[in-house]
Design a protein around this motif. Structure first.
Motif, short mmCIF file in Angstrom:
data_model
loop_
_atom_site.label_atom_id
_atom_site.label_comp_id
_atom_site.label_asym_id
_atom_site.label_seq_id
_atom_site.Cartn_x
_atom_site.Cartn_y
_atom_site.Cartn_z
N MET A 10 0.84 -1.17 0.00
CA MET A 10 0.00 0.00 0.00
C MET A 10 0.89 1.24 0.00
N VAL A 11 0.51 2.23 -0.79
CA VAL A 11 1.20 3.50 -0.87
C VAL A 11 0.37 4.53 -0.10
N THR A 12 1.00 5.17 0.87
CA THR A 12 0.35 6.24 1.61
C THR A 12 1.03 7.54 1.24
N SER A 13 0.22 8.55 0.96
CA SER A 13 0.78 9.86 0.66
C SER A 13 -0.04 10.94 1.32
N ILE A 14 0.60 12.07 1.47
CA ILE A 14 -0.03 13.26 2.05
C ILE A 14 0.03 14.33 0.97
N ILE A 15 -1.13 14.87 0.64
CA ILE A 15 -1.18 15.91 -0.39
C ILE A 15 -1.52 17.24 0.28
N LEU A 16 -0.61 18.18 0.14
CA LEU A 16 -0.78 19.53 0.68
C LEU A 16 -1.42 20.39 -0.40
N ILE A 17 -2.46 21.13 -0.04
CA ILE A 17 -3.25 21.82 -1.05
C ILE A 17 -3.45 23.28 -0.69
N ASN A 18 -3.19 24.15 -1.67
CA ASN A 18 -3.59 25.55 -1.60
C ASN A 18 -4.77 25.72 -2.53
N ALA A 19 -5.80 26.41 -2.04
CA ALA A 19 -7.04 26.52 -2.80
C ALA A 19 -7.57 27.94 -2.75
N GLN A 20 -8.47 28.24 -3.69
CA GLN A 20 -9.17 29.52 -3.62
C GLN A 20 -9.99 29.52 -2.34
N LYS A 21 -9.87 30.59 -1.57
CA LYS A 21 -10.50 30.65 -0.25
C LYS A 21 -12.00 30.40 -0.29
N SER A 22 -12.65 30.89 -1.31
CA SER A 22 -14.11 30.74 -1.39
C SER A 22 -14.54 29.32 -1.74
N ARG A 23 -13.60 28.46 -2.12
CA ARG A 23 -13.96 27.12 -2.57
C ARG A 23 -13.42 26.01 -1.66
N VAL A 56 -6.88 17.19 -10.87
CA VAL A 56 -6.63 18.29 -11.79
C VAL A 56 -7.93 18.92 -12.29
N ASP A 57 -9.02 18.16 -12.26
CA ASP A 57 -10.31 18.66 -12.74
C ASP A 57 -11.10 19.43 -11.68
N ILE A 58 -10.61 19.47 -10.45
CA ILE A 58 -11.34 20.17 -9.39
C ILE A 58 -11.04 21.67 -9.47
N GLU A 59 -12.08 22.42 -9.71
CA GLU A 59 -11.95 23.87 -9.83
C GLU A 59 -11.59 24.48 -8.49
N GLY A 60 -10.60 25.34 -8.48
CA GLY A 60 -10.23 26.07 -7.28
C GLY A 60 -8.97 25.59 -6.61
N ILE A 61 -8.46 24.42 -7.01
CA ILE A 61 -7.17 23.99 -6.48
C ILE A 61 -6.09 24.79 -7.20
N GLU A 62 -5.30 25.52 -6.44
CA GLU A 62 -4.28 26.38 -7.03
C GLU A 62 -2.91 25.72 -7.08
N LYS A 63 -2.59 24.93 -6.05
CA LYS A 63 -1.27 24.33 -5.97
C LYS A 63 -1.34 23.10 -5.06
N THR A 64 -0.59 22.06 -5.42
CA THR A 64 -0.49 20.89 -4.57
C THR A 64 0.97 20.49 -4.41
N GLU A 65 1.24 19.79 -3.33
CA GLU A 65 2.53 19.16 -3.12
C GLU A 65 2.24 17.78 -2.55
N THR A 66 2.75 16.76 -3.21
CA THR A 66 2.49 15.39 -2.80
C THR A 66 3.73 14.81 -2.14
N MET A 67 3.53 14.29 -0.94
CA MET A 67 4.62 13.67 -0.20
C MET A 67 4.29 12.19 0.00
N LEU A 68 5.29 11.32 -0.23
CA LEU A 68 5.12 9.89 0.00
C LEU A 68 5.55 9.55 1.41
N ALA A 69 4.76 8.72 2.08
CA ALA A 69 5.12 8.26 3.41
C ALA A 69 5.95 7.00 3.29
N PHE A 70 7.06 6.95 4.02
CA PHE A 70 7.93 5.78 4.01
C PHE A 70 7.54 4.78 5.08
#
Length: 91
Positions: free
Chosen positions: A1-14, A61-75
């Protein structure tokens, strides 16, 4: 199993709408709204790296309002909870 943590910056209203959309994906076990520089954190558990790639590059990528992501893999998980047994049913 692959576990990851995705950090997300989004439009505040969304933020709430995005969180609801993310939690509807079966690959995402948890979504947190957080304080600080980030808006949301998604915890992802998938079978393979390819499954993670599909989630990030095809679904999110199709979700409107996501401005930036960073994906980290858990070891390795350091937890009092037996995460592997919680998520291995039926796999």
């Amino acid at each position: 199993m692959v576990t990851s943590i995705i950090l997300i910056n989004a439009q505040k209203s969304r933020i709430n709408t995005i969180a609801e959309q993310l939690q509807s994906f079966p690959e995402i076990s948890e979504v947190y709204s957080v304080s600080g520089k980030l808006d949301l954190i998604a915890i992802v558990r998938v079978a393979t790296n390819d499954d993670l790639a599909l989630l990030v590059t095809k679904k999110m990528v199709d979700i409107e309002g996501i401005e930036k992501t960073e994906t980290m893999l858990a070891f390795k998980a350091y937890s009092r909870h037996d995460l592997e047994s919680m998520f291995s049913l039926g796999m």
